[in-house]
Enzyme design. Structure first.
Site, PDB file in Angstrom:
ATOM      1  N   LYS A 102      18.897  -5.872 -24.488  1.00  0.00           N
ATOM      2  CA  LYS A 102      19.470  -6.259 -23.919  1.00  0.00           C
ATOM      3  C   LYS A 102      19.055  -6.167 -22.305  1.00  0.00           C
ATOM      4  CE  LYS A 102      24.920  -6.425 -23.060  1.00  0.00           C
ATOM      5  NZ  LYS A 102      26.191  -5.780 -23.191  1.00  0.00           N
TER       6      LYS A 102
ATOM      7  N   SER B  76      29.443  -8.622 -25.196  1.00  0.00           N
ATOM      8  CA  SER B  76      28.830  -8.873 -24.139  1.00  0.00           C
ATOM      9  C   SER B  76      27.104  -9.519 -24.097  1.00  0.00           C
ATOM     10  CB  SER B  76      28.657  -8.286 -22.447  1.00  0.00           C
ATOM     11  OG  SER B  76      28.159  -6.822 -22.790  1.00  0.00           O
TER      12      SER B  76
ATOM     13  N   SER C 280      31.848  -4.857 -26.950  1.00  0.00           N
ATOM     14  CA  SER C 280      30.018  -6.288 -26.207  1.00  0.00           C
ATOM     15  C   SER C 280      29.059  -5.541 -27.167  1.00  0.00           C
ATOM     16  CB  SER C 280      30.207  -5.274 -25.001  1.00  0.00           C
ATOM     17  OG  SER C 280      30.846  -6.018 -24.125  1.00  0.00           O
TER      18      SER C 280
END
Length: 549
Positions: free
Chosen positions: A106, A199, A223
């Site tokens: 990420k 997310s 997330s």
């Protein structure tokens, strides 16, 4: 010495379990790290070839074809790193299970030489001073950071209007599911009209679409778990303190965790083996002293569900018939495999009432200050605090690409409490302690090993969601689910694929346990996984020629 013995034991076990792989015995989308290591040990696969296979899928599906748009940057040195690791193997040096394994990170996790944007165009090109602790550990274990992937900007809650009561502010602050100003819109590979959830949406979509062997996300409220559900893959929200957050752009350090997403429980376990441990630069990891096993892989044994007491959190059923039907079938399978199902466990009403306002207040206050601590590590041309972010996002001259996030950054800068505010301090200390004690009591009263609930009681949302459907969502992410309870308590929470709904969307259930019980949760999920093989390759990213190894 212990790690060396683990490596030897792993390779020996892999060879014993798989003495000869058939020519067409390995499928890229279903192969575990153990399968891949056995093939590499046998000489039928190299790290360079594996990287090329993943790069071919990124080339075919990320910016072309269905345009999943999960990848923000491919590591230009990935093939060179693969060749170097192949040379190490040929010379007799194998670092462990992750040797030569390509992974996704990420884009709020620092990797030296690769920009970290946290999804914001305001950090475009920002090069970190060093690796995040987790990146350094993974690379040392032999993993190859194949690509950085998209995320909801500032991990979604950073610069959001969550908690606002003015309908006009709520509407103005909306950001599409899976969008960031740095990476654009990521799509769900199972249904291109839907988002990847947030997310860690780029990680979830990328792992579902088979762009890497496993990936890392961060989880502050949902997330890791929302994207794992949306992609129909496994995802572990780790115990607070198990994995370091050093070098990770913070959202709220009281809740922030780092965790893996993968297409198998084995790969989740192998990732945790490399990452877990004490980091002197993250005091939260001191809690893990003496509480991490020699290897999480050791927990992956058939029969683990026999006698396991699993409570069913019925508060989170009844929102969608198709989701409920798939999860009920999974519960029946768990019972068939020997689990003791403790039905109709209810979350204490005070926890239900308290958790969302508590979470919103703490998260907003912490992001307001803590993002500045990270921004202090960036170059002089970049913003240095939340006020800079809000000002630049709302300045027409910057061409900022998210009106909703601009509203959210301004809203948080103006309304979030300071960390010395007594209301914040009392909420953080008293509220978190109360929720933790209440949930510990729930586990103790029912003698539970795990608490099960639909990860998302409703389907993952459309990118352009009708306004009338939006109020039904919330509650800590996951479409009205209890996901933020695990963050407030610090408990681990594992997403387990359960099957597909009639809509053609993945459905998953979550297994929440008490602190530092990741191994037990993985054992339960492994037992279920072996009996059901629940992960499905998305229809928009089918196998390419050459992926049957």
């Amino acid at each position: 010495m212990r790690r060396s013995l683990q490596v030897f034991a792993f390779l020996a076990a892999a060879l014993v379990a798989r003495p000869s792989l058939p020519a067409a015995g390995l499928d890229l989308s279903t192969a575990t790290i153990a399968d891949i290591q056995a093939a590499m040990q046998a000489g039928t696969l190299s790290s360079e070839k594996l990287v090329r296979l993943y790069l071919a899928r990124i080339e075919a599906y990320d910016k072309k074809g269905p345009t999943i748009n999960a990848v923000t940057l491919v590591n230009p040195k990935a093939l060179d790193e693969a060749r170097a690791l192949d040379a190490e193997r040929k010379a007799g040096k194998v670092r462990g299970p992750l040797h030569g394994i390509p992974i996704l990170l990420k884009d709020n996790i620092d990797v030296l030489g690769m920009p970290t944007t946290a999804g914001s165009q305001l950090l475009a090109g920002s090069l970190p001073p060093d690796d995040a602790f987790v990146a350094r550990k993974l690379v040392a274990a032999g993993a190859i950071v194949l690509a950085k992937v998209n995320l909801s900007e500032w991990a979604g809650g950073g610069g959001s209007v969550s908690g606002a009561t003015d309908p006009a502010i709520v509407a103005a602050g909306r950001v599409p599911n899976g969008y960031s100003t740095a990476g654009g819109q990521t799509r769900n590979p199972h249904d291109l009209a839907r988002g990847p959830a947030g997310s860690s949406g780029g990680t979830g979509a990328g792992i579902a679409a088979v762009f890497g062997q496993f990936g890392l996300g961060t989880d502050t409220a949902a997330s890791v778990r929302g994207p794992a559900n949306a992609g129909g893959v496994f995802g572990m929200k780790t115990t607070h303190g198990l994995v370091s957050r050093d070098g990770v752009v913070p959202l709220a350090l009281s809740f922030d965790t780092v965790g893996p997403l993968a297409r198998s429980t084995y790969d989740i376990a192998a990732a945790l083996d490399a990452m877990a441990g004490i980091d002197p630069d993250d005091d939260s990891t001191l809690k893990s002293a003496g509480r991490t096993p020699a290897s999480y892989i050791d927990y992956l044994k058939p029969g683990a569900l026999r006698g396991a007491r699993i409570g069913i959190a019925r508060d989170f059923f009844g929102r969608d018939e198709q989701v409920d039907a798939v999860v009920e079938k999974a519960i029946a399978k768990l019972r068939e495999l020997g689990a003791i199902i403790v039905d109709d466990v209810r979350i204490p009403p005070t926890v239900q009432a308290l958790r969302q306002p508590l979470y919103n207040m703490v998260r907003s206050a912490e992001f307001k200050t803590q993002v500045g601590d990270y921004l202090a590590t960036t170059g002089p041309a970049y913003p240095k605090n939340i006020y800079d972010l809000a000002r630049l996002a709302n300045d027409p001259s910057t061409g900022y690409r998210s009106p909703g996030k601009a509203v959210g950054l301004k809203y948080q800068a103006e309304t979030a409490l300071e960390l010395h505010d007594p209301v914040y301090v009392a909420t953080r200390d008293g509220g978190i302690a109360y929720v933790l004690e209440a949930m510990e009591g729930l586990f103790a009263n029912h003698q539970l090993h795990a608490l099960l609930y639909p990860t998302s009681p409703t389907p993952v949302s459309l990118i352009e969601e009708p306004a009338e459907e939006r109020p039904a969502r919330g509650g800590g992410g996951g479409g009205g689910g209890p996901l933020n309870i695990a963050n407030i308590t610090g408990f681990p929470d594992l997403v387990v694929p359960a099957g597909m709904s009639e809509r053609g969307l993945p459905v998953t259930f979550s297994l929440m346990g008490r602190a530092f019980t990741e191994g037990r949760l993985l054992a339960f999920a492994y037992d279920y996984e072996q009996a059901t093989k629940p992960v499905k390759l998305p229809k928009h990213t089918p196998a390419l020629p050459g992926e049957k190894l």
